[in-house]
Design a protein around this motif. Structure first.
Motif, short mmCIF file in Angstrom:
data_model
loop_
_atom_site.label_atom_id
_atom_site.label_comp_id
_atom_site.label_asym_id
_atom_site.label_seq_id
_atom_site.Cartn_x
_atom_site.Cartn_y
_atom_site.Cartn_z
N SER A 30 -83.16 -2.11 57.12
CA SER A 30 -84.37 -1.64 57.78
C SER A 30 -85.61 -2.25 57.14
O SER A 30 -85.58 -2.68 55.98
CB SER A 30 -84.44 -0.12 57.68
N ASP A 86 -89.65 -1.13 56.92
CA ASP A 86 -90.72 -0.19 57.24
C ASP A 86 -92.04 -0.80 56.80
O ASP A 86 -92.18 -1.28 55.68
CB ASP A 86 -90.44 1.12 56.50
N ASP A 121 -88.89 -3.07 65.25
CA ASP A 121 -89.03 -2.67 66.65
C ASP A 121 -90.19 -3.37 67.36
O ASP A 121 -90.34 -3.28 68.56
CB ASP A 121 -89.31 -1.16 66.74
N LYS A 143 -92.85 -6.37 68.63
CA LYS A 143 -92.94 -7.77 69.02
C LYS A 143 -93.79 -8.51 67.99
O LYS A 143 -94.60 -7.88 67.30
CB LYS A 143 -93.63 -7.88 70.38
N LYS A 203 -94.16 2.47 59.87
CA LYS A 203 -93.59 2.15 61.18
C LYS A 203 -92.40 1.21 61.03
O LYS A 203 -92.35 0.43 60.07
CB LYS A 203 -94.64 1.47 62.06
N ASN A 204 -91.49 1.28 61.99
CA ASN A 204 -90.35 0.39 61.99
C ASN A 204 -90.78 -0.99 62.46
O ASN A 204 -91.00 -1.21 63.65
CB ASN A 204 -89.25 0.95 62.89
#
Ligand SMILES: Nc1ncnc2c1ncn2[C@@H]1O[C@H](COP(=O)(O)OP(=O)(O)OP(=O)(O)O)[C@@H](O)[C@H]1O
Ligand SMILES: [Mg+2]
Lengths: 251, 455
Positions: free
Chosen positions: A59, A61, A69, A71, A65-66
């Motif tokens: 992951s 972060d 995910d 663009k 925020k991720n």
């Protein structure tokens, strides 16, 4: 600010990053070093959202925020900036035209008013002055016909204009003469602040005399195998990477 | 399916009936030399037959959609229907603004005086509609040039134009006169319910040392089916400079067949730039004959097509005498299921030593379903010449796209910027500023929703 956990990345059927973890806090400067092909640019490009790489695990972060995910353009607007190892030439698009569209896209996202042509030009002139870039670069097509060093300076100019929260500089020092290196380093240092962080990917300890890192990491075979303070860079300069080989996971 | 011979004859019949509908009026209103031209032309048309994909020059362009349509024809009597407010508005904006020497507007091939304006012209300059000039006393002046460079043999569409042209523009610039501002010619089509064919003719003559810029724009005024079959003749005398633009913006259901026939005299310079923005089927053909020493010719083009549009550019540069030079750059942008053709023919005659000719065709495919057939056709019969050519077909550079996005530009903005840049290589060569801006705007509109595979 940035928390990378156990990141695994492939391209085609090749595993490149094999469980990479990295914590970067606001205000810090991290240097990433490592031999050719170890995955440094892959990490940088994945952070910027390049879709030729596939994240198969882990992951990332970014400020809660991720990142994975988002663009590429969303990442840029949120404050991630990548200075490319190989800056891209874009025939037919003038440096200024493109930069103004870029700056205004980011400002809009941040709820700031767009810059009009005049204000934009004033700001651009100032920043180009600091980087000692000739006015002719304003109207020239992005990176077309630029020398290697000029391209790198142009990347730093873009960074200066966009004022990112996290700047990832991928070998921005390679191909720079000693004066240019200083100018580029000054450009990066000018951006340093308690709210921002910088990741510099480099092969040379030389750059780190100008941009003093808080942490130095060694990337080998897709993982960070050693982390330390700025003295680690000196040690690498002296000994190379071979002595760390045993700590890397075999390919 | 290949049309049978009988069907072809039947299709000819429609256009022949248009001619017969006119014949009496032609005989009574036009000089004998012109009537004779028209009669020869209709004969050539009958002999020619419409091209099929069996013809080498039409291999990738199937004209069936055109010849299967039952067009109406507004003959010499003039426009049969009153024009809409929309047409009036378009007549003013098409081709952009900016200073002009004259602006002539034609609707379905007929001169529209109320939309046209002709400023005061330097002595000897003639600009006006062909029909107006034919009515004038010195109509025989036209006789020297009109139709003289056209070859009608086996050219069905050119013959049809020569037989049926209703009106068009005449631009004559005499010796040693240079017109600085462009002459704008606007050809609007409007179907108003029924498919409509218009055949327009433009004649541009620049005498010795004269200079002129002419911009022709062909546009559909509504969403009905129109067919504009246009012929433009350019004659550039010794040392003359002609800068010519041919822009086509037809609607999705309309057809354009354009022929530009240029003739360059000693050390004359002709440049022609063809832009095809849209249309169901657009064929732009430019033929330049460099028939004297030192003549120079530049042909540039930009073509866009999307959906199921088809666009075909054929160029022929005929180097007939020594020390001539020519260069061509054609860029194409294709999206959806569009198809395109570029055929660049360069002839170097045995006499034409020291010819320097080059040709470039670049294509940007935005979708995997779009296709381009590109072919250089060099026919070189002299030994001391330099001829080069190159063609490329490629997708949008993913690195460039990622770079722009990594700087905060939305995917669509980045795509639009890269399309503009590619088109800019040609549009930057458009010298009249008003026209250039108009074309840039039209390009943005046409490609505001470009597909470009990917997320
Ligand atoms: N798109 C790709 N497809 C296949 N392999 C790739 C791709 N991109 C990178 N690689 C491979 O992944 C490995 C890591 O590449 P990367 O560019 O991240 O190395 P690097 O550490 O930046 O090297 P350098 O110091 O030479 O810049 C290399 O072996 C490279 O060939
Ligand atoms: Mg690298």
């Amino acid at each position: 600010m940035l928390s990378v956990k156990n990141l695994q990345v492939t391209a085609g059927d090749r595993e490149i990053l094999r469980g990479l973890s990295l914590e970067v806090k606001a205000g810090e400067v991290h240097a990433i070093m490592g031999p050719n092909g170890s995955g440094k640019s892959t990490l940088a490009q994945v952070l910027a959202g390049r879709d030729t790489y596939h994240v198969t695990g882990g992951s990332v972060d970014f400020m809660g925020k991720n990142l994975l995910d988002m663009k590429p353009e969303e990442r840029a607007r949120e404050g991630v900036f990548l200075a490319f190892q190989y800056p891209v030439e874009i025939p037919g698009v003038s440096n200024m035209y493109f930069m103004r569209a870029s700056v205004n896209a980011v400002r809009k996202h941040r709820g700031m008013p767009e810059l009009d042509a005049f204000d934009f030009l004033e700001t651009a002139k100032k920043k180009m002055g600091l980087l000692q870039m000739d006015a002719a670069f304003r109207e020239r097509a992005v990176n077309v016909g630029f020398s290697g060093g000029e391209k790198k300076r142009n990347e730093i100019f873009q960074m200066a204009m966009l004022e990112p929260k996290l700047a990832v500089l991928d070998e921005t020092d390679s191909g720079l003469d000693i004066d240019a290196l200083r100018i580029v380093a000054d450009g990066v240092n000018a951006l340093r602040s308690p709210e921002r962080a910088v990741i510099v990917v480099t092969h040379y300890q030389r750059l780190l005399n100008y941009i003093i890192p808080d942490f130095v990491h060694v990337l080998l075979n897709g993982r960070i195998v050693r982390s330390g303070g700025k003295e680690l860079a000196l040690e690498l300069d002296e000994k190379g990477y071979a002595w760390l080989e045993s700590e890397a996971v075999p390919a | 399916m290949m049309p049978t011979e009988l069907e072809i004859t039947e299709r000819q019949e429609l256009f022949l009936s248009h001619f017969r509908q006119q014949e009496a009026q032609l005989l009574s209103s036009e000089p004998a030399w012109l009537t004779e031209q028209r009669q020869d032309a209709i004969q050539s048309f009958q002999d020619a037959e419409f091209p099929t994909t069996q013809d080498e020059d039409w291999r990738y362009t199937n004209v069936s959609p055109i010849i299967q349509t039952a067009f109406r024809y507004e003959g010499l009597g003039g426009q049969s229907s009153p024009e809409s407010a929309e047409i009036s508005a378009q007549a003013k904006s098409i081709g952009g603004d900016g200073p002009v020497t004259a602006r002539l507007v034609f609707v379905n091939g007929h001169y529209s005086e109320k939309h046209s304006s002709i400023g005061s012209l330097p002595a000897g300059v003639r600009i006006g509609s062909l029909r107006t000039l034919l009515r004038a006393k010195d109509a025989d002046g036209l006789r020297v040039y009109l139709g003289r460079t056209l070859n009608l043999r086996r050219q069905a569409f050119t013959s049809l134009n020569a037989a049926l042209w209703q009106d068009g523009a005449f631009v004559l610039v005499p010796q040693n006169v240079a017109l600085t501002d462009p002459v704008q010619l606007v050809y609007l089509s409007t179907a108003q319910g029924a498919p409509t064919a218009a055949h327009s003719r433009t004649l541009i003559v620049a005498e010795r040392n004269a200079q002129v810029t002419v911009a022709e724009t062909f546009q559909a005024g509504d969403d009905g089916i129109c067919f504009s079959n246009a012929v433009t003749e350019i004659v550039a005398g010794e040392n003359a400079v002609v800068d010519y633009y041919h822009s086509v913006r037809e609607n999705n259901r309309s057809f354009h067949i354009g022929l530009v026939q240029a003739y360059a005299g000693h050390a004359a310079q002709i440049s022609a730039l063809a832009v095809s923005l849209s249309g169901a089927l657009v064929r732009n053909e430019v033929r330049a004959v460099l028939d004297a020493e030192g003549a120079d010719c530049t042909l540039n083009g930009l073509y866009l097509a999307k959906g199921v549009q088809h666009v075909d550019n054929h160029t022929t540069i005929d180097h007939a005498k020594p020390h001539g030079s020519s260069r061509q750059v054609y860029n194409g942008i294709l999206d959806g299921h569009a198809t395109a053709v570029f055929n660049g023919r360069v002839i170097v005659r045995p006499d034409a030593q020291k010819t320097d000719a080059n040709q470039k065709n670049r294509n940007l495919l935005l979708s995997a379903d779009a296709t381009i057939d590109t072919k250089p056709q060099l026919e070189i019969s002299a030994n001391d010449v330099r001829c080069t050519h190159g063609a490329t077909v490629g997708q949008m550079d993913p690195e460039a796209l990622f770079f722009l996005r990594s700087r905060g530009l939305q995917r669509e903005e980045a795509v639009a910027l890269l399309i503009q840049a590619f088109a800019g290589e040609i549009l930057d060569k458009v010298k009249p500023e008003g026209l250039r801006h108009w074309l840039e705007g039209a390009l943005r509109t046409e490609f505001s929703n470009a597909s470009v595979a990917g997320k």
